[in-house]
Scaffold this motif. Structure first.
Motif, short mmCIF file in Angstrom:
data_model
loop_
_atom_site.label_atom_id
_atom_site.label_comp_id
_atom_site.label_asym_id
_atom_site.label_seq_id
_atom_site.Cartn_x
_atom_site.Cartn_y
_atom_site.Cartn_z
N SER A 95 0.96 -1.53 0.51
CA SER A 95 -0.06 -0.52 -0.08
C SER A 95 0.74 1.28 0.39
CB SER A 95 -1.24 0.42 1.58
OG SER A 95 -0.91 -0.02 2.71
N ASP A 96 1.57 1.24 0.79
CA ASP A 96 3.02 2.00 0.71
C ASP A 96 2.98 2.65 -1.42
OD1 ASP A 96 3.92 2.80 2.87
OD2 ASP A 96 5.63 1.35 2.92
N TYR A 120 0.54 8.34 10.42
CA TYR A 120 1.99 7.81 9.07
C TYR A 120 2.83 8.70 8.51
CZ TYR A 120 3.37 4.04 5.93
OH TYR A 120 4.43 3.18 5.21
N ASP A 190 -6.82 5.61 4.89
CA ASP A 190 -5.69 4.69 5.26
C ASP A 190 -6.11 3.56 6.01
OD1 ASP A 190 -3.45 3.08 5.34
OD2 ASP A 190 -1.49 4.99 5.46
N TYR A 193 -5.08 -1.37 9.05
CA TYR A 193 -5.54 -1.97 10.55
C TYR A 193 -6.56 -1.98 10.55
CZ TYR A 193 -0.14 -0.34 11.17
OH TYR A 193 0.85 -0.42 10.69
N THR A 216 -3.76 -3.04 2.65
CA THR A 216 -3.23 -3.97 2.57
C THR A 216 -2.23 -4.62 3.05
OG1 THR A 216 -0.72 -4.02 3.40
CG2 THR A 216 -1.93 -3.05 4.65
N SER A 218 0.31 -6.57 4.36
CA SER A 218 1.15 -6.58 4.63
C SER A 218 0.25 -6.69 6.81
CB SER A 218 2.00 -5.57 5.27
OG SER A 218 1.59 -5.28 3.28
N LYS A 219 -0.51 -6.58 6.91
CA LYS A 219 -0.48 -6.80 8.52
C LYS A 219 -1.45 -8.23 8.45
CE LYS A 219 1.81 -2.71 9.01
NZ LYS A 219 1.56 -1.29 7.55
N ARG A 227 4.32 -8.05 -0.68
CA ARG A 227 4.11 -6.86 -1.21
C ARG A 227 3.33 -6.67 -1.91
NH1 ARG A 227 5.12 -4.38 1.77
NH2 ARG A 227 5.55 -2.16 0.70
#
Ligand SMILES: *Cc1c(COP(=O)(O)O)cnc(C)c1O
Length: 367
Positions: A95-96, A120, A190, A193, A216, A218-219, A227
């Motif tokens: 998501s970056d 962030y 965003d 989380y 994302t 990622s978490k 990624r």
């Protein structure tokens, strides 16, 4: 001709833009093994076995071929999952990267972008990269976001929900209140989380064409190493992101990432089980930290933000590190006495608490 070698003429060959940048500093990824790593909000549980199997199955001669530049299969999977259409879905290399395209494609305007003073820390970095003017809006004393402070001329609004690094959640009603009053610019939520304790704003995208939600894998889906990130919003917002993406890198997601990400959304049972395990551990961790005298902000994320009324946060982080436990400390105004601690599995949390207990007792013995 001199070669750049001193601090004063650092980067002899650099462009002016590069000279002006202040890059984001990611949390440490230590080379040492057997550390209790609670500093970058990774999931303590591995990815779903179905994700690993899907990636294995993709490891073939086909790797000589480019992946689908549009990752249609993944977009369809995400669209089905959230009950939207594939034209409302954008995917990227974490998501970056998605956020970078959002800043570049949707948030660069003549009036300043608004975001909270504590959020962030990549947001101001993207502003630096793309030359975006921004203004920060202070969070309330208790670190909650006051939506009433945002309706004013702006080139866009972005915040994390739950916020990072505080873990505080803004209700969907709060987001909708703001959407009602901010119709002329894009509002980006965003949701890195969101799966750990909030309700996604994605169902609102059908009613608000200026709402963009990013997430994302990622978490909550344990795939920081793969990624994959995504955005959901009105097709017109998604088209802006596609235009930027196709002017930058046509293949941000490789074959393995597409296959793994599809499987991650399909294995709902594993997702639900690991998510609930993290939430249960958070409850235990918050109570134990309070027992050690910490003030802990209410967290809807897979980390907690805590301060000890009598102990310096930087010193605590250093003492934890000596005991092979790493947590994140930000040397920033308002939050320099806080530690951001990722919720680990029960063993990691026990190791953290044992180390903190020792540190606090030792310091007390010296007082
Ligand atoms: C972790 C995080 C991201 C980035 O996630 P990636 O998909 O790993 O790039 C974005 N926003 C916030 C608030 C995060 O904490």
């Amino acid at each position: 001709m001199r070669i750049a070698n001193s601090k004063t003429d650092h980067g002899h060959y650099w462009s002016p833009v590069t000279r002006r940048l202040t890059p984001y500093v990611p949390g440490e990824q230590p080379k040492l093994g057997n550390l209790v790593k609670l500093n970058t909000n990774e999931n303590p549980y591995g990815p779903s076995p179905r994700v690993l199997a899907a990636i294995q199955a993709e490891l073939s001669d086909n790797l000589r071929l480019y992946p689908d530049p549009n990752a249609e299969r993944l977009k369809q999977t995400i669209a089905d999952y959230y009950d939207v259409t594939p034209a409302q879905v954008f995917v990227g290399n974490g998501s970056d990267e998605v956020l970078a395209h959002v800043f570049h494609g949707l948030l660069q305007h003549s009036t300043p972008l608004l975001f909270p003073d504590i959020t962030y820390s990549f947001y101001p970095v993207y502003c630096g990269l793309y030359g975006i003017d921004f203004a920060t809006v202070p969070l309330a004393e208790d670190f909650t976001l006051r939506v009433a402070d945002y309706p004013r001329p702006n080139g866009g609004i972005i915040f994390a929900n739950p916020n990072a690094p505080t873990g505080c959640l803004l209700s969907l009603a709060g987001i909708e209140w703001l959407l009602e009053r901010n119709r002329d610019s894009v509002l980006v939520v965003d949701e890195a989380y969101i799966d750990f304790g909030g309700e996604t704003a994605i169902p609102l995208v059908d009613r608000y064409p200026n709402l963009l939600v990013t997430q994302t894998l990622s978490k909550s889906r344990s795939l920081a190493g793969l990624r994959v990130g995504l955005a959901v919003g009105h097709p017109e917002l998604i088209e802006a992101l596609e235009r930027i993406k196709n002017s930058f890198n046509s293949y941000p997601l490789d074959r393995l990432a597409i296959a793994g990400a599809v499987a991650a959304f399909e294995d709902r049972e594993y997702f639900e089980r690991t998510r609930q395990a993290v939430i249960a551990s958070r409850t235990t961790l918050v109570a134990a930290l309070a027992g050690l005298g910490f003030d802990v902000l209410p967290s809807a994320a897979n980390f907690v933000f805590a301060r000890h009324p009598r102990r310096d946060a930087a010193a605590l982080a250093a003492a934890l590190r000596e005991r092979h436990v790493i947590v994140r400390h930000f040397r920033l105004p308002r939050i320099e006495q806080f530690l951001r601690i990722t919720v680990g599995n029960p063993e990691q949390n026990a190791a953290l608490l044992a180390a903190l207990g020792q540190i606090l007792r030792e310091v007390e013995a010296c007082d």
